[in-house]
Design a protein around this motif. Sequence first.
Motif, PDB file in Angstrom:
ATOM      1  N   THR A   1       0.871  -1.171   0.000  1.00  0.00           N
ATOM      2  CA  THR A   1       0.000   0.000   0.000  1.00  0.00           C
ATOM      3  C   THR A   1       0.908   1.221   0.000  1.00  0.00           C
ATOM      4  OG1 THR A   1      -1.723  -1.167   1.246  1.00  0.00           O
ATOM      5  CG2 THR A   1      -1.823   1.236   1.205  1.00  0.00           C
ATOM      6  N   ALA A   2       0.970   1.890  -1.143  1.00  0.00           N
ATOM      7  CA  ALA A   2       1.907   3.003  -1.307  1.00  0.00           C
ATOM      8  C   ALA A   2       1.265   4.311  -0.878  1.00  0.00           C
ATOM      9  CB  ALA A   2       2.379   3.093  -2.754  1.00  0.00           C
ATOM     10  N   ILE A   3       2.059   5.160  -0.233  1.00  0.00           N
ATOM     11  CA  ILE A   3       1.612   6.487   0.195  1.00  0.00           C
ATOM     12  C   ILE A   3       2.525   7.517  -0.452  1.00  0.00           C
ATOM     13  CG2 ILE A   3       1.220   8.031   2.145  1.00  0.00           C
ATOM     14  CD1 ILE A   3       1.507   4.378   2.882  1.00  0.00           C
ATOM     15  N   GLY A   4       1.949   8.537  -1.089  1.00  0.00           N
ATOM     16  CA  GLY A   4       2.751   9.581  -1.730  1.00  0.00           C
ATOM     17  C   GLY A   4       1.881  10.541  -2.508  1.00  0.00           C
ATOM     18  N   ARG A   5       2.528  11.335  -3.374  1.00  0.00           N
ATOM     19  CA  ARG A   5       1.816  12.376  -4.111  1.00  0.00           C
ATOM     20  C   ARG A   5       1.377  11.954  -5.505  1.00  0.00           C
ATOM     21  NH1 ARG A   5       4.800  16.194  -5.602  1.00  0.00           N
ATOM     22  NH2 ARG A   5       6.874  15.698  -4.842  1.00  0.00           N
ATOM     23  N   THR A   6       1.911  10.850  -6.038  1.00  0.00           N
ATOM     24  CA  THR A   6       1.602  10.470  -7.414  1.00  0.00           C
ATOM     25  C   THR A   6       0.317   9.658  -7.484  1.00  0.00           C
ATOM     26  OG1 THR A   6       3.007   8.521  -7.182  1.00  0.00           O
ATOM     27  CG2 THR A   6       4.015  10.497  -8.107  1.00  0.00           C
ATOM     28  N   ALA A   7      -0.264   9.616  -8.681  1.00  0.00           N
ATOM     29  CA  ALA A   7      -1.567   8.976  -8.861  1.00  0.00           C
ATOM     30  C   ALA A   7      -1.508   7.463  -8.740  1.00  0.00           C
ATOM     31  CB  ALA A   7      -2.136   9.361 -10.231  1.00  0.00           C
TER      32      ALA A   7
ATOM     33  N   SER B   1      -0.269  17.583  -2.489  1.00  0.00           N
ATOM     34  CA  SER B   1       0.981  18.328  -2.366  1.00  0.00           C
ATOM     35  C   SER B   1       0.756  19.798  -2.057  1.00  0.00           C
ATOM     36  CB  SER B   1       1.796  18.198  -3.655  1.00  0.00           C
ATOM     37  OG  SER B   1       1.067  18.713  -4.751  1.00  0.00           O
ATOM     38  N   ASN B   2      -0.429  20.321  -2.359  1.00  0.00           N
ATOM     39  CA  ASN B   2      -0.696  21.723  -2.038  1.00  0.00           C
ATOM     40  C   ASN B   2      -0.794  21.948  -0.536  1.00  0.00           C
ATOM     41  OD1 ASN B   2      -0.836  22.597  -4.739  1.00  0.00           O
ATOM     42  ND2 ASN B   2      -2.929  21.840  -4.920  1.00  0.00           N
ATOM     43  N   LEU B   3      -1.184  20.902   0.205  1.00  0.00           N
ATOM     44  CA  LEU B   3      -1.261  21.010   1.658  1.00  0.00           C
ATOM     45  C   LEU B   3       0.023  20.546   2.337  1.00  0.00           C
ATOM     46  CD1 LEU B   3      -4.895  19.718   2.319  1.00  0.00           C
ATOM     47  CD2 LEU B   3      -4.100  22.076   2.253  1.00  0.00           C
ATOM     48  N   TYR B   4       0.650  19.530   1.777  1.00  0.00           N
ATOM     49  CA  TYR B   4       1.846  18.957   2.398  1.00  0.00           C
ATOM     50  C   TYR B   4       2.925  18.764   1.337  1.00  0.00           C
ATOM     51  CZ  TYR B   4      -1.086  18.116   6.461  1.00  0.00           C
ATOM     52  OH  TYR B   4      -1.905  18.287   7.542  1.00  0.00           O
TER      53      TYR B   4
ATOM     54  N   PRO C   1      -6.779  15.226   1.087  1.00  0.00           N
ATOM     55  CA  PRO C   1      -7.789  14.919   2.107  1.00  0.00           C
ATOM     56  C   PRO C   1      -9.087  14.451   1.464  1.00  0.00           C
ATOM     57  CG  PRO C   1      -7.675  17.262   1.783  1.00  0.00           C
ATOM     58  CD  PRO C   1      -6.605  16.669   0.906  1.00  0.00           C
ATOM     59  N   PRO C   2      -9.801  13.499   2.076  1.00  0.00           N
ATOM     60  CA  PRO C   2     -11.043  13.011   1.496  1.00  0.00           C
ATOM     61  C   PRO C   2     -12.129  14.064   1.531  1.00  0.00           C
ATOM     62  CG  PRO C   2     -10.739  12.143   3.694  1.00  0.00           C
ATOM     63  CD  PRO C   2      -9.481  12.891   3.351  1.00  0.00           C
ATOM     64  N   GLN C   3     -13.063  13.939   0.629  1.00  0.00           N
ATOM     65  CA  GLN C   3     -14.167  14.887   0.571  1.00  0.00           C
ATOM     66  C   GLN C   3     -15.288  14.419   1.486  1.00  0.00           C
ATOM     67  OE1 GLN C   3     -13.951  17.751  -1.081  1.00  0.00           O
ATOM     68  NE2 GLN C   3     -11.868  17.108  -1.527  1.00  0.00           N
TER      69      GLN C   3
ATOM     70  N   ARG D   1       9.747  21.765  -5.153  1.00  0.00           N
ATOM     71  CA  ARG D   1       9.289  21.235  -6.421  1.00  0.00           C
ATOM     72  C   ARG D   1       9.388  22.339  -7.453  1.00  0.00           C
ATOM     73  NH1 ARG D   1       4.361  20.123  -5.257  1.00  0.00           N
ATOM     74  NH2 ARG D   1       3.274  21.646  -6.555  1.00  0.00           N
ATOM     75  N   ILE D   2      10.233  22.136  -8.471  1.00  0.00           N
ATOM     76  CA  ILE D   2      10.415  23.154  -9.509  1.00  0.00           C
ATOM     77  C   ILE D   2       9.605  22.822 -10.751  1.00  0.00           C
ATOM     78  CG2 ILE D   2      12.696  23.827  -8.712  1.00  0.00           C
ATOM     79  CD1 ILE D   2      13.905  22.054 -10.841  1.00  0.00           C
ATOM     80  N   ALA D   3       8.886  21.714 -10.748  1.00  0.00           N
ATOM     81  CA  ALA D   3       8.020  21.360 -11.879  1.00  0.00           C
ATOM     82  C   ALA D   3       6.841  20.576 -11.319  1.00  0.00           C
ATOM     83  CB  ALA D   3       8.777  20.516 -12.898  1.00  0.00           C
ATOM     84  N   PRO D   4       5.665  20.674 -11.946  1.00  0.00           N
ATOM     85  CA  PRO D   4       4.521  19.937 -11.450  1.00  0.00           C
ATOM     86  C   PRO D   4       4.728  18.449 -11.590  1.00  0.00           C
ATOM     87  CG  PRO D   4       4.041  20.935 -13.577  1.00  0.00           C
ATOM     88  CD  PRO D   4       5.368  21.469 -13.150  1.00  0.00           C
ATOM     89  N   PRO D   5       4.177  17.618 -10.681  1.00  0.00           N
ATOM     90  CA  PRO D   5       4.336  16.180 -10.795  1.00  0.00           C
ATOM     91  C   PRO D   5       3.654  15.637 -12.033  1.00  0.00           C
ATOM     92  CG  PRO D   5       2.709  16.723  -9.130  1.00  0.00           C
ATOM     93  CD  PRO D   5       3.335  18.022  -9.551  1.00  0.00           C
TER      94      PRO D   5
END
Length: 494
Positions: free
Chosen positions: A34-40, A48-51, A156-158, A489-493
Motif C-alpha cells: 500500500t503506497a503512500i505519496g503524491r503520485t496517482a 501536495s498543495n497542503l503537504y 484529504p477526502p471529501q 518542487r520546480i516542476a509539477p508532478p
Amino acid sequence: MVNDRQSGLLRLISAQSNADAAQSCYSLSETGETAIGRTADCQVIIDSNLYGGVSRRHAVVQPTGSRTPQGAPIWQICDLNSANGTYVNGQKIQGCQTLNVGDRVMFSHNGPEFLFEHRATQLVDQFVATGSTPPAPPSYPSPTPPSSPPQPPVYPPQPGAVSNQASVSQLFPVVSARQDLFRKGYLVPGILTVLIVVSLFISQGDLRIYIFLLAFYLGGGGLYFIYRFCGKKKPWWVLLLAVFWTVIMLIPIPANAFPFISNPEGVRFFNNPILQIFILIFRDILPGKVMPFQRVDSSEINYLQQLIGHFFGAGLMEELLKAIPIFGLYVFGKQLRPPNRQRVGVLEPLDGILVGAASALGFTIYETLFQYVPLAIESGGALAGVQLLIPRVLGSVAGHMAYSGIFGYFIGLSILKPSQCWKTLTIGYLIASSLHAFWNASSGLASISVVLVVTSLLVVGVLSYAFLAAVILKARQLSPTRSQNFATRIAPPN
C-alpha cells in the motif's frame, strides 16, 4: 465456530475536521504494498498543495508474511528514501519498521499523520456436527457498479455532505491558516514586497535611495529563490552577514582615516587593503589586466587576450574574494557547539551554496551601485542608471550568484568529504572562474557582431544557471540534514 480475522488499516488523525477524520480509513493489502505519496499510482494520495514535504512515492505499508499468535497478519512500513523522512511515534525510521496497533505514522515533519489499527471481521471456518446454521455475515446494500474504474482514495477526502453553514475558519481564514502562512514561506516575502513598494513610492524624489531599495529587493529576491531551491533552513542573519562581509572588503577607505600617510595629490579614498592585495596578485603579478578590445587586422580579433585577462583578473580574483565569507564561517562555526555549529557554520555543500550566493549578492550590489550605475547616470541620466541596474542585479542568479554558488558547493563538498580536499577545491575554483571569464569576455565580441555577443551571453548564462541547479540538486542528495530540509518542487508532478 466463528473466528475474528484481523485486517489492517490506516486511519487519518490529522484531518482538518472531525468529519474528514471519520471517513479517512484506508485498508491495507494483505498480498501486496500500500503506497503512500503524491503520485496517482499510490493507494493513498497526499495533496501536495497542503503537504509539500511528502515525496512522490514516500513510503509503503506491506505484510511481512508472519502472523501473531492470534493469527493476525504483521505489517511493516518502509520509507522509500523520501526527502523528509517517515516518522513512527515521533521517531524517524531508517528502512523498514514493524507496526503495532496504536502506532502513529507521520509522513515528513509536520506532515499528515495516520493511526495504525486492526479491524476484526467475523468468519466461519469450522462447523460442529449439530445441524445448526452458522450466523449470517452482516448485510450491506450493494453499491451500483461504477461506470469507470475505481480511483484510489485521495487525501484529504471529501466529506459526504456539504454543510450550508460557513464555519468560523472559512469566514476568517487568515486566523485559521496563520501557521501555514509562515510555514509555507509566503507571508514574510509578501510583507517585505509591500514595504519595498511603499518605500519606492516615498523615495521617488531621491534617486540614490530609490536605486538602493530597488537593487536590494531584486537581489534579495534572487537570493530567496536560491534559498528555497536549496531547501535548507539557514538563519537569514547569517546570510546577511555574508552579504555585508563582502561589501566591507570592497568599500574604499577614506584618505583621512590614515593621518600618518601623506597625501600630496589630494586623493580622497584609498582602495580597501584586502582588495588591493588581490589586485596586486591577480592583476599586477599574474596576467589579469583586461586589455581594451581591438582588431589586430581586418579579419582577426584579440579575443584570446581578453579571455585570459578576465580569467585571472575577474574569474580567479573575484571568485576567491567572494569565497572568503564561506571559509570564514567554516572556521567560525568550528568554534561553536551543536546545534549552533550546524546553524551558523559551513559543514556541507548546501551551506557553501547559500553563503556563496549571499556573498555574491554583496559583491553585485556594491559593483552595480558604486561603479556601473554612477557612470551610466553621468552619461545617460537616471533612466539609463535604472535600466542598467535591473538586468545586472536580477541576472546575478545566472551570474555572480551562480559562480559563487558553484564554488561554494565544492568548498562544502571538500569539508564533507575531506579525503580529496585540494582536488575538489581546484575543480570548483576553475569551473566558477571559467564561467565568469567567458561571460565577461563576451562583450569583447561587440565589434564583430551584436548577435554574436547576445548568443555568447545566452549560452554562458544558461550554462551557469544549469551548473548551479545541478550542484543544488546534488547537494540536496548529499545533505546530512536531508530529513530536516524542506521539499522543493520546480516542476509539477507527472
